[in-house]
Design an enzyme around this catalytic site. Structure first.
Site, PDB file in Angstrom:
ATOM      1  N   ASP A 261       0.906  -1.195   0.086  1.00  0.00           N
ATOM      2  CA  ASP A 261       0.205   0.070   0.089  1.00  0.00           C
ATOM      3  C   ASP A 261       0.995   1.067  -0.188  1.00  0.00           C
ATOM      4  O   ASP A 261       0.521   2.356  -0.745  1.00  0.00           O
ATOM      5  CB  ASP A 261      -0.845  -0.055   1.413  1.00  0.00           C
ATOM      6  CG  ASP A 261      -2.075  -0.931   0.926  1.00  0.00           C
ATOM      7  OD1 ASP A 261      -2.084  -1.325  -0.034  1.00  0.00           O
ATOM      8  OD2 ASP A 261      -2.865  -1.119   2.072  1.00  0.00           O
ATOM      9  N   GLU A 287      -2.717  -2.217  -9.152  1.00  0.00           N
ATOM     10  CA  GLU A 287      -1.758  -1.757  -9.345  1.00  0.00           C
ATOM     11  C   GLU A 287      -1.436  -0.816 -10.468  1.00  0.00           C
ATOM     12  O   GLU A 287      -0.503  -0.811 -11.196  1.00  0.00           O
ATOM     13  CB  GLU A 287      -0.422  -2.673  -8.867  1.00  0.00           C
ATOM     14  CG  GLU A 287      -0.746  -3.916  -9.301  1.00  0.00           C
ATOM     15  CD  GLU A 287      -1.143  -4.532 -10.691  1.00  0.00           C
ATOM     16  OE1 GLU A 287      -2.077  -4.285 -10.667  1.00  0.00           O
ATOM     17  OE2 GLU A 287      -0.096  -5.213 -11.316  1.00  0.00           O
TER      18      GLU A 287
END
Ligand SMILES: Nc1nc2c(ncn2[C@@H]2O[C@H](COP(=O)(O)OP(=O)(O)OP(=O)(O)O)[C@@H](O)[C@H]2O)c(=O)[nH]1
Length: 387
Positions: A261, A287
Site C-alpha cells: 500500500d 496496481e
C-alpha cells in the site's frame, strides 16, 4: 358554531372586544348622565344597556366564530358606526357625544382601511342618522352639560390610550418576530451551507480512491468523454498513459500488504507531482494508474511516460526498511478526434501496456511509435488500433 379557544381568536377581534368593553363602559356613564339631565324614559335606558353593555360581547362572539374573523370584525366596526349614527340622530346630535362616537368609529376603521375606512365609517354613521331622521323626524339639541362633555373627553381619551397601547404592542411583537425570523433565516443558511459542503464532500469521496486519494474509475468514466469532446472541439489531441507496477505481487508477498500500500501511495504522489492542472490522474485498478493528458501530442506523451518510468526505476525504494526494486510498464495511446470511444482509447493503451509487459517490463510502448520515441527506447512495435 364550534368552540374557539380565546388564545386562537384573531388578535383584532380580541383587541376590539377589550377596547369596546372598557371604553363603552365609560360611555354608559356619559349617556346615563345625559339621560338623567334630559329625563329620558326606560326604553332609551334599555336600548343603551343593549347597545353599550350587551352588544360588545354579542359582536365579539359573532366575529370569533366567523369563518373569516377579520372580515367579520371589520363588519362589526362598520355596524358600530351605523349604531353611533342612530344614537346621534335619536339624541338630537349632542356635540360632545356625537364627536366621541364618530371619532372612535373613524379611528378604528382608519387603522385597517386607511382613508377609505374613514369614509366608510362616516357613511355608515350618516346612514344610521338618516334612518332615524326618516323614521322619527329631525331633532337638534347639540348642547351637553359640562359634566357630560368632560366624561365624553375621558371616554375618548381612554379609547385613544387603549388604541395606542395596542399599536405599541403590535409594533414590539412585529419587531421581535422579525428578529426571530432573521435568526431562523441565518440558521437555515448555515444548515444549507453545511448540507452543500457535505454534498460536495460526498461527491468528492465518491470520485476518489480511498487509498491514494487519486480519482477513481467512476470519475474517469465520466471525465473521459468530456475530455475527448473538449480536445476534439479545440482540434487538439488527448494522450492517455496506462501504468502498471511490475511484479507488484512479489512486493506484497515479501513485505506484506501494508508495505505494498505504501508503495502504491508513493507512486500516486509521484504521478501527481508531475501533473499539469488540466491533467487527470486515476487509480485505474489494483496496481494500475492512468494519466489523461488533454491537448498533449503523442510524442510529448511518450516523453512524459519515459521520464516517469525512469524516475520510478532510478528511485531508491524501501519496503519495511529494506531496499526493493520498483519499476513501471507504460502503455501510451492518443485520440485525434471525437470519433474514438473512451473504452476504445483505453483498450489501445492497454494493448500497448500488454506489449510492454511482454517485452520484459520497465518500458514504454506506444500505439504507432514515432522515430523520436524509438530513439529513446520506446517500443516501435506497430500496433493496430482496436476496431
Ligand atoms: N498492497 C496492495 N496490493 C494490491 C492492491 N490491489 C491489488 N494489489 C495486488 O497487486 C497484485 C497484482 O498482481 P499481478 O496482477 O499478478 O501483477 P504483478 O505481480 O504486478 O505482475 P505484472 O503486472 O505481470 O508485472 C496482486 O497481488 C494484488 O493483490 C492494493 O490496494 N494494495
Amino acid at each position: 358554531m364550534t368552540a374557539v379557544p380565546a388564545a386562537t381568536t384573531h388578535w383584532v377581534v380580541r383587541m376590539n372586544h377589550r377596547n369596546r368593553s372598557a371604553s363603552w363602559l365609560i360611555f354608559v356613564a356619559v349617556l346615563s348622565l345625559h339621560f338623567l339631565e334630559h329625563g329620558y324614559g326606560p326604553w332609551t335606558w334599555g336600548l343603551m344597556v343593549l347597545q353599550f353593555l350587551v352588544y360588545p360581547h354579542a359582536v365579539y362572539l359573532r366575529a370569533r366564530h366567523a369563518r373569516d374573523p377579520l372580515a367579520a370584525e371589520i363588519q362589526n366596526m362598520l355596524l358600530d358606526s351605523f349604531c353611533f349614527g342612530l344614537w346621534a340622530a335619536a339624541l338630537g346630535f349632542p356635540l360632545w357625544i356625537v364627536y366621541t362616537l364618530v371619532i372612535c368609529g373613524c379611528i378604528n376603521m382608519t387603522a385597517f382601511r386607511a382613508l377609505k375606512g374613514v369614509l366608510q365609517a362616516l357613511a355608515c354613521a350618516a346612514a344610521g342618522a338618516v334612518l332615524v331622521v326618516a323614521v322619527d323626524g329631525w331633532r337638534f339639541s347639540p348642547d351637553t352639560s359640562l359634566r357630560v362633555s368632560a366624561l365624553s373627553m375621558l371616554c375618548l381619551s381612554v379609547y385613544l390610550v387603549l388604541f395606542a397601547r395596542d399599536a405599541h404592542t403590535r409594533t414590539v411583537t412585529l419587531s421581535t418576530t422579525r428578529a426571530r425570523l432573521r435568526q431562523s433565516e441565518a440558521a437555515l443558511q448555515g444548515q444549507l451551507q453545511a448540507v452543500q459542503s457535505l454534498q460536495a464532500q460526498l461527491t468528492e469521496q465518491a470520485h476518489r480512491d480511498p487509498l491514494t486519494g487519486l480519482y477513481n474509475r467512476r470519475y474517469l468514466n465520466a471525465a473521459m468523454q468530456w475530455e475527448i469532446d473538449g480536445c476534439a472541439r479545440e482540434g487538439a489531441t488527448l494522450a492517455l498513459l496506462l501504468f502498471d507496477l511490475d511484479h507488484f505481487k512479489q512486493i506484497n508477498d515479501r513485505f506484506g500488504h501494508a508495505a505494498g500500500d505504501e508503495v502504491l501511495c508513493q507512486i500516486a504522489a509521484l504521478l501527481q507531482q508531475s501533473m499539469r492542472p488540466s491533467d487527470i490522474c486515476c487509480r485505474y485498478g489494483g496496481e494500475e494508474f492512468l494519466l489523461l493528458l488533454p491537448g498533449m501530442a503523442l510524442q510529448t506523451a511518450v516523453e512524459r511516460a519515459q521520464a516517469l518510468r525512469q524516475q520510478v526505476a532510478q528511485r531508491r525504494w524501501l519496503a519495511e526498511g529494506q531496499p526493493v526494486d520498483v519499476t513501471l510498464s507504460v502503455g501510451v495511446a492518443c485520440a485525434h478526434d471525437a470519433t474514438i470511444a473512451p473504452a476504445a482509447l483505453i483498450a489501445l493503451a492497454d494493448r500497448a501496456l500488454y506489449q510492454a509487459k511482454a517485452e520484459g517490463r520497465n518500458r514504454v510502448c506506444v500505439v504507432g511509435a514515432t522515430p523520436a520515441a524509438e530513439a529513446e527506447g520506446v517500443s516501435t512495435t506497430p500496433m493496430v488500433p482496436a476496431a
